[in-house]
Design an enzyme around this catalytic site. Structure first.
Site, PDB file in Angstrom:
ATOM      1  N   GLU A  65      38.051  56.753  69.922  1.00 52.43           N
ATOM      2  CA  GLU A  65      38.153  57.263  68.560  1.00 52.43           C
ATOM      3  C   GLU A  65      39.470  58.004  68.393  1.00 52.43           C
ATOM      4  O   GLU A  65      40.185  58.262  69.345  1.00 52.43           O
ATOM      5  CB  GLU A  65      36.981  58.183  68.227  1.00 52.43           C
ATOM      6  CG  GLU A  65      36.858  59.402  69.109  1.00 52.43           C
ATOM      7  CD  GLU A  65      35.681  60.284  68.706  1.00 52.43           C
ATOM      8  OE1 GLU A  65      35.388  60.382  67.498  1.00 52.43           O
ATOM      9  OE2 GLU A  65      35.057  60.868  69.604  1.00 52.43           O
ATOM     10  N   GLU A  88      25.338  54.328  56.415  1.00 53.72           N
ATOM     11  CA  GLU A  88      25.814  55.674  56.118  1.00 53.72           C
ATOM     12  C   GLU A  88      26.414  55.689  54.721  1.00 53.72           C
ATOM     13  O   GLU A  88      26.868  54.656  54.206  1.00 53.72           O
ATOM     14  CB  GLU A  88      26.887  56.118  57.117  1.00 53.72           C
ATOM     15  CG  GLU A  88      26.402  56.266  58.536  1.00 53.72           C
ATOM     16  CD  GLU A  88      27.507  56.759  59.471  1.00 53.72           C
ATOM     17  OE1 GLU A  88      28.645  56.949  58.996  1.00 53.72           O
ATOM     18  OE2 GLU A  88      27.217  56.954  60.657  1.00 53.72           O
ATOM     19  N   HIS A  92      31.328  59.459  60.205  1.00 52.80           N
ATOM     20  CA  HIS A  92      32.340  59.061  61.168  1.00 52.80           C
ATOM     21  C   HIS A  92      33.698  58.881  60.522  1.00 52.80           C
ATOM     22  O   HIS A  92      34.719  59.322  61.024  1.00 52.80           O
ATOM     23  CB  HIS A  92      31.954  57.724  61.819  1.00 52.80           C
ATOM     24  CG  HIS A  92      30.740  57.794  62.654  1.00 52.80           C
ATOM     25  ND1 HIS A  92      29.486  57.610  62.141  1.00 52.80           N
ATOM     26  CD2 HIS A  92      30.576  58.020  63.975  1.00 52.80           C
ATOM     27  CE1 HIS A  92      28.598  57.705  63.111  1.00 52.80           C
ATOM     28  NE2 HIS A  92      29.223  57.950  64.232  1.00 52.80           N
TER      29      HIS A  92
END
Length: 303
Positions: free
Chosen positions: A97, A211, A248
């Site tokens: 990430e 999401e 995220h």
């Protein structure tokens, strides 16, 4: 390749590091066919019983692989991904990430040119219970993953783990878990993953974990409307305030765009049963609105 199969040969980039070592051991214990690793400083050595190479290109020449998985820090992720792509990897699972946006763009551009499937960035990986896993999902834990007929798609590794735990406790095994990743620019979308499990003959029903933010769930809903296989869903972020960065990808909900209500309406209009909480999902599989789902909740769907 989106769904992992045991016949796939796996290269681990960053295999000798602490996380690379730990998760490679767990992958191999589950049957994942790890054939090689990469660490330029330890090329020529053996680690966990497999050869270590300086580059993915060198590994491909001597220990051919299908899938590369990256235990690589953000600053080095672009170089590692391009190495695997240009070496001929069919799929690259990018766990990293916080990769700079310009590097992610370069990775996706190269993948498109070489016809390489990218899963991630910022993914927890993919699991096929009974065959193996690639990444950092607890595919080795039988309390969470059991072979079955439910395909699970999730951006979140932790939420996906919870969903699979609930399914296993209720008697539903999984045909595949697909962690598509939490980066703002992912290589495999919710719709891509939904199509993959729809085409998978081992999958009888699908759990889609979405999401708020973006439009991936809406695009997936359009595909789900034409599916014969039943789909149930959970959308995280129901109580999130509008105009705030959430999730995220730091997704911003503005008006109805990317909102919880908008996503739920789209999914329900497509015939998808939407759970209010993750704990409700096994019940929807056992007594959903479609007749195909009317099976005892304590037993996996049978062919």
């Amino acid at each position: 390749m989106i769904i992992y199969r045991q016949s796939a040969r796996v290269l681990v980039q960053g295999i000798t590091g602490k996380q690379g070592t730990f998760w490679t051991q767990k992958m191999m214990e589950c049957g994942t066919r790890v054939v090689a690793g990469v660490n330029p400083k330890r090329a020529g050595e053996q680690h966990l019983g497999v050869p270590v190479y300086a580059t993915a290109k060198a590994a491909m020449a001597e220990s051919p692989f299908d899938v590369a998985v990256m235990f690589i820090p953000p600053a080095m992720a672009r170089e590692a991904a391009l190495d695997a792509i240009k070496a001929g990897a069919r799929t690259v699972v990018i766990l990293t990430e916080h990769i700079p946006a310009r590097d992610v763009i370069a990775i996706h551009h190269a993948a498109a040119r070489h016809r390489t499937r990218i899963i991630g960035p910022n993914t927890a990986g993919i699991v096929t219970p009974g065959e193996g896993f690639v990444g950092i999902m607890p595919g080795h834990n039988p309390n969470i993953f059991q072979p079955g007929e439910i395909g699970v798609i999730s951006r979140s590794g932790s939420l996906g783990t919870l969903i699979c735990l609930n399914l296993t406790r209720a008697g539903f095994g999984q045909s595949a878990f697909l962690g598509i990743g939490g980066d703002p620019m992912i290589g495999t979308t919710t719709r891509d993953a939904l199509q993959a499990v729809d085409e998978d003959p081992r999958t009888r029903a699908v759990v889609l974990v979405g999401e708020i933010g973006g439009a991936m769930e809406e695009a997936a809903a359009e595909y789900a409307a034409g599916m014969a296989k039943p789909v149930v869903s959970f959308i995280a972020g129901r109580a999130s305030p509008p105009g705030k960065k959430m999730g995220h990808a730091g997704a911003i909900v503005s008006g109805t765009l990317g909102s919880y209500d908008g996503k739920r309406r789209a999914l329900e209009a497509a015939g998808v049963a939407v759970a209010d909480t993750p704990a409700e999902i096994p019940g929807l599989l056992g007594a959903g609105p479609r007749d195909r789902l009317r099976q005892p909740a304590a037993h996996a769907l049978s062919v």
